[in-house]
Design an enzyme around this catalytic site. Sequence first.
Site, PDB file in Angstrom:
ATOM      1  N   LYS A  29       0.871  -1.125   0.449  1.00 51.44           N
ATOM      2  CA  LYS A  29       0.059  -0.021   0.045  1.00 51.44           C
ATOM      3  C   LYS A  29       1.202   1.258   0.118  1.00 51.44           C
ATOM      4  O   LYS A  29       0.456   1.936  -0.541  1.00 51.44           O
ATOM      5  CB  LYS A  29      -0.877  -0.365   1.046  1.00 51.44           C
ATOM      6  CG  LYS A  29      -0.205   0.243   2.376  1.00 51.44           C
ATOM      7  CD  LYS A  29      -0.958  -0.067   3.561  1.00 51.44           C
ATOM      8  CE  LYS A  29      -0.408   0.012   4.895  1.00 51.44           C
ATOM      9  NZ  LYS A  29       0.515   0.487   5.160  1.00 51.44           N
ATOM     10  N   ARG A 104      -7.628   0.972  11.068  1.00 52.18           N
ATOM     11  CA  ARG A 104      -7.204  -0.449  11.078  1.00 52.18           C
ATOM     12  C   ARG A 104      -8.122  -1.013  12.014  1.00 52.18           C
ATOM     13  O   ARG A 104      -7.257  -1.605  12.938  1.00 52.18           O
ATOM     14  CB  ARG A 104      -5.575  -0.421  11.005  1.00 52.18           C
ATOM     15  CG  ARG A 104      -4.415   0.253  12.048  1.00 52.18           C
ATOM     16  CD  ARG A 104      -3.203   0.646  11.067  1.00 52.18           C
ATOM     17  NE  ARG A 104      -2.913   0.003  11.609  1.00 52.18           N
ATOM     18  CZ  ARG A 104      -1.064  -0.280  10.729  1.00 52.18           C
ATOM     19  NH1 ARG A 104      -0.873   1.362   9.924  1.00 52.18           N
ATOM     20  NH2 ARG A 104      -0.580  -1.003  10.299  1.00 52.18           N
ATOM     21  N   ARG A 143      12.434  -3.914   2.439  1.00 47.94           N
ATOM     22  CA  ARG A 143      12.519  -3.063   2.262  1.00 47.94           C
ATOM     23  C   ARG A 143      13.103  -2.001   3.176  1.00 47.94           C
ATOM     24  O   ARG A 143      13.988  -1.607   4.159  1.00 47.94           O
ATOM     25  CB  ARG A 143      11.402  -2.298   3.207  1.00 47.94           C
ATOM     26  CG  ARG A 143      10.605  -1.068   3.789  1.00 47.94           C
ATOM     27  CD  ARG A 143       9.510  -0.699   3.514  1.00 47.94           C
ATOM     28  NE  ARG A 143       9.208  -0.927   4.254  1.00 47.94           N
ATOM     29  CZ  ARG A 143       8.001  -1.371   5.028  1.00 47.94           C
ATOM     30  NH1 ARG A 143       7.077  -0.517   4.465  1.00 47.94           N
ATOM     31  NH2 ARG A 143       8.096  -2.021   6.747  1.00 47.94           N
ATOM     32  N   ARG A 176      13.460   0.440   8.445  1.00 55.39           N
ATOM     33  CA  ARG A 176      12.544   1.162   9.923  1.00 55.39           C
ATOM     34  C   ARG A 176      12.806  -0.218  10.718  1.00 55.39           C
ATOM     35  O   ARG A 176      13.222  -0.916  10.793  1.00 55.39           O
ATOM     36  CB  ARG A 176      10.924   0.849   9.842  1.00 55.39           C
ATOM     37  CG  ARG A 176      10.493   1.687   9.072  1.00 55.39           C
ATOM     38  CD  ARG A 176       9.474   1.648   8.348  1.00 55.39           C
ATOM     39  NE  ARG A 176       8.183   1.234   8.784  1.00 55.39           N
ATOM     40  CZ  ARG A 176       6.988   0.765   8.408  1.00 55.39           C
ATOM     41  NH1 ARG A 176       6.453   1.384   7.011  1.00 55.39           N
ATOM     42  NH2 ARG A 176       5.381  -0.187   8.974  1.00 55.39           N
ATOM     43  N   ARG A 187       3.193  -7.626  14.364  1.00 56.19           N
ATOM     44  CA  ARG A 187       2.196  -6.642  13.049  1.00 56.19           C
ATOM     45  C   ARG A 187       0.782  -7.355  12.528  1.00 56.19           C
ATOM     46  O   ARG A 187       0.046  -7.103  12.307  1.00 56.19           O
ATOM     47  CB  ARG A 187       3.274  -6.306  12.735  1.00 56.19           C
ATOM     48  CG  ARG A 187       3.918  -4.681  13.059  1.00 56.19           C
ATOM     49  CD  ARG A 187       5.803  -4.567  12.186  1.00 56.19           C
ATOM     50  NE  ARG A 187       5.221  -4.385  10.922  1.00 56.19           N
ATOM     51  CZ  ARG A 187       5.913  -3.690  10.375  1.00 56.19           C
ATOM     52  NH1 ARG A 187       6.853  -4.275  10.315  1.00 56.19           N
ATOM     53  NH2 ARG A 187       6.017  -3.511   8.891  1.00 56.19           N
TER      54      ARG A 187
HETATM   55  P1  AP5 Z   1       5.565  -1.453   1.222  1.00 55.40           P
HETATM   56  O1  AP5 Z   1       4.343  -0.389   0.215  1.00 55.40           O
HETATM   57  O2  AP5 Z   1       6.399  -0.107   2.045  1.00 55.40           O
HETATM   58  O3  AP5 Z   1       4.133  -2.025   1.875  1.00 55.40           O
HETATM   59  P2  AP5 Z   1       3.378  -1.210   3.349  1.00 55.40           P
HETATM   60  O4  AP5 Z   1       1.990  -2.005   2.684  1.00 55.40           O
HETATM   61  O5  AP5 Z   1       3.354   0.256   3.448  1.00 55.40           O
HETATM   62  O6  AP5 Z   1       3.708  -2.508   4.009  1.00 55.40           O
HETATM   63  P3  AP5 Z   1       3.570  -1.256   6.092  1.00 55.40           P
HETATM   64  O7  AP5 Z   1       5.014  -2.546   6.418  1.00 55.40           O
HETATM   65  O8  AP5 Z   1       4.728   0.048   6.285  1.00 55.40           O
HETATM   66  O9  AP5 Z   1       2.738  -1.501   6.594  1.00 55.40           O
HETATM   67  P4  AP5 Z   1       2.678  -1.448   8.515  1.00 55.40           P
HETATM   68  O10 AP5 Z   1       0.917  -1.264   8.271  1.00 55.40           O
HETATM   69  O11 AP5 Z   1       2.791  -2.009   9.240  1.00 55.40           O
HETATM   70  O12 AP5 Z   1       2.750  -0.074   8.309  1.00 55.40           O
HETATM   71  P5  AP5 Z   1       2.170   1.407   8.923  1.00 55.40           P
HETATM   72  O13 AP5 Z   1       3.696   2.595   8.318  1.00 55.40           O
HETATM   73  O14 AP5 Z   1       1.299   1.725   8.362  1.00 55.40           O
HETATM   74  O15 AP5 Z   1       5.926  -2.899   0.731  1.00 55.40           O
HETATM   75  C1  AP5 Z   1       6.912  -3.367   1.326  1.00 55.40           C
HETATM   76  C2  AP5 Z   1       8.021  -3.627  -0.227  1.00 55.40           C
HETATM   77  O16 AP5 Z   1       7.589  -4.340  -0.648  1.00 55.40           O
HETATM   78  C3  AP5 Z   1       8.893  -2.571  -0.678  1.00 55.40           C
HETATM   79  O17 AP5 Z   1      10.449  -2.672   0.111  1.00 55.40           O
HETATM   80  C4  AP5 Z   1       7.918  -2.454  -1.831  1.00 55.40           C
HETATM   81  O18 AP5 Z   1       9.445  -2.283  -2.200  1.00 55.40           O
HETATM   82  C5  AP5 Z   1       7.983  -4.274  -1.926  1.00 55.40           C
HETATM   83  N1  AP5 Z   1       6.964  -4.282  -2.609  1.00 55.40           N
HETATM   84  C6  AP5 Z   1       5.802  -3.926  -2.730  1.00 55.40           C
HETATM   85  N2  AP5 Z   1       5.209  -3.987  -3.744  1.00 55.40           N
HETATM   86  C7  AP5 Z   1       5.528  -4.888  -4.208  1.00 55.40           C
HETATM   87  C8  AP5 Z   1       5.397  -5.677  -5.181  1.00 55.40           C
HETATM   88  N3  AP5 Z   1       4.008  -6.009  -5.479  1.00 55.40           N
HETATM   89  N4  AP5 Z   1       6.015  -7.041  -5.141  1.00 55.40           N
HETATM   90  C9  AP5 Z   1       7.477  -6.901  -5.185  1.00 55.40           C
HETATM   91  N5  AP5 Z   1       7.162  -6.242  -3.810  1.00 55.40           N
HETATM   92  C10 AP5 Z   1       7.141  -5.099  -3.324  1.00 55.40           C
HETATM   93  O19 AP5 Z   1       2.687   1.275  10.650  1.00 55.40           O
HETATM   94  C11 AP5 Z   1       3.952   1.156  11.369  1.00 55.40           C
HETATM   95  C12 AP5 Z   1       2.943   0.815  12.647  1.00 55.40           C
HETATM   96  O20 AP5 Z   1       2.147   2.386  13.021  1.00 55.40           O
HETATM   97  C13 AP5 Z   1       1.596   0.150  13.020  1.00 55.40           C
HETATM   98  O21 AP5 Z   1       2.679  -1.278  14.018  1.00 55.40           O
HETATM   99  C14 AP5 Z   1       0.954   0.903  14.697  1.00 55.40           C
HETATM  100  O22 AP5 Z   1       2.118   0.364  15.747  1.00 55.40           O
HETATM  101  C15 AP5 Z   1       0.866   2.160  14.597  1.00 55.40           C
HETATM  102  N6  AP5 Z   1      -0.098   2.479  13.621  1.00 55.40           N
HETATM  103  C16 AP5 Z   1      -0.488   3.156  12.523  1.00 55.40           C
HETATM  104  N7  AP5 Z   1      -1.542   3.426  11.534  1.00 55.40           N
HETATM  105  C17 AP5 Z   1      -2.320   2.732  12.477  1.00 55.40           C
HETATM  106  C18 AP5 Z   1      -3.588   3.214  13.073  1.00 55.40           C
HETATM  107  N8  AP5 Z   1      -4.486   3.207  11.657  1.00 55.40           N
HETATM  108  N9  AP5 Z   1      -4.100   2.351  14.020  1.00 55.40           N
HETATM  109  C19 AP5 Z   1      -3.159   2.363  15.330  1.00 55.40           C
HETATM  110  N10 AP5 Z   1      -1.664   2.148  14.872  1.00 55.40           N
HETATM  111  C20 AP5 Z   1      -1.346   2.311  13.826  1.00 55.40           C
END
Ligand code: AP5
Length: 229
Positions: A29, A104, A143, A176, A187
């Site tokens: 995403k 979420r 990543r 990260r 996660r």
């Molecule tokens: P990438 O696109 O970077 O992954 P992503 O889907 O964005 O996953 P995240 O790890 O960022 O999601 P997350 O939910 O864990 O983290 P967030 O920052 O939201 O892709 C990953 C890798 O794969 C990259 O290297 C990319 O190049 C590669 N890739 C992408 N697409 C590909 C494909 N099609 N084929 C091959 N490779 C590919 O949240 C972090 C923390 O914040 C949470 O754990 C929580 O503690 C907190 N938090 C955030 N939002 C909330 C909320 N709403 N409520 C409560 N806590 C929250």
Amino acid sequence: MGSSSLNLEDVSSDSLTTELLRRPPGSGKGTQSPMIKDEYCLCHLATGDMLRAAVAAKTPLGVKAKEAMDKGELVSDELVVGIIDEAMKKPSCRKGFVLDGFPRTVGQAQMLDEMLEKQGVKIDKVLDFAIDDVILEERITGRWIHAASGRSYHTKFAPPKVPGIDDVTGEPLIQRKDDTVVVLRSRLEAFHKQTKPVIDYYWKKGIVAKLHAEKSPKEVKDEVQKVLS
Ligand code: AP5
């Protein structure tokens, strides 16, 4: 939701509001959101990026969020809803927004509905990045990101032109703190327990589009464009 050739000035903001429903960590995403933001002139609101910025700046919000984030758990609904409510009021969000990583929990989704109702806007589309858990470990551990823009790279699947350097700014990339195999487990657990029910919440509203997130970034991008056009 219009195409890039649309005159966005003529379109009311409620018809441009989009949501990217989060899927498991690493589903892609964060890779697709900047493309949607640019193509449709929306603002990109990523709660993970906002929280990481607050942690780095050691703001009161960041101090509260840090412990949960380091463990791969969700931060409280109230904290996250507060930052989204504030961010959505920015002038750059007037034409609509992409929500990345929010809501979420079902509680967050309900609070979001209340907020949007007050503003007279609605969610157009929820993108469901469907993918099997087994694919995610390799994606997460390979990543690298550009902290300022949120641009995401992968050593194998989407390498930068120069290793460790952002293609656009020439600045260094970082990994990260929560991108480890151990934290990924928590996660994923949080995702299955707390976030999966959010998908059902939106299914009932008939606005979910399911994507094949295991495909290549280009193929996923094509699917996103098809769904939003
Ligand atoms: P990438 O696109 O970077 O992954 P992503 O889907 O964005 O996953 P995240 O790890 O960022 O999601 P997350 O939910 O864990 O983290 P967030 O920052 O939201 O892709 C990953 C890798 O794969 C990259 O290297 C990319 O190049 C590669 N890739 C992408 N697409 C590909 C494909 N099609 N084929 C091959 N490779 C590919 O949240 C972090 C923390 O914040 C949470 O754990 C929580 O503690 C907190 N938090 C955030 N939002 C909330 C909320 N709403 N409520 C409560 N806590 C929250």
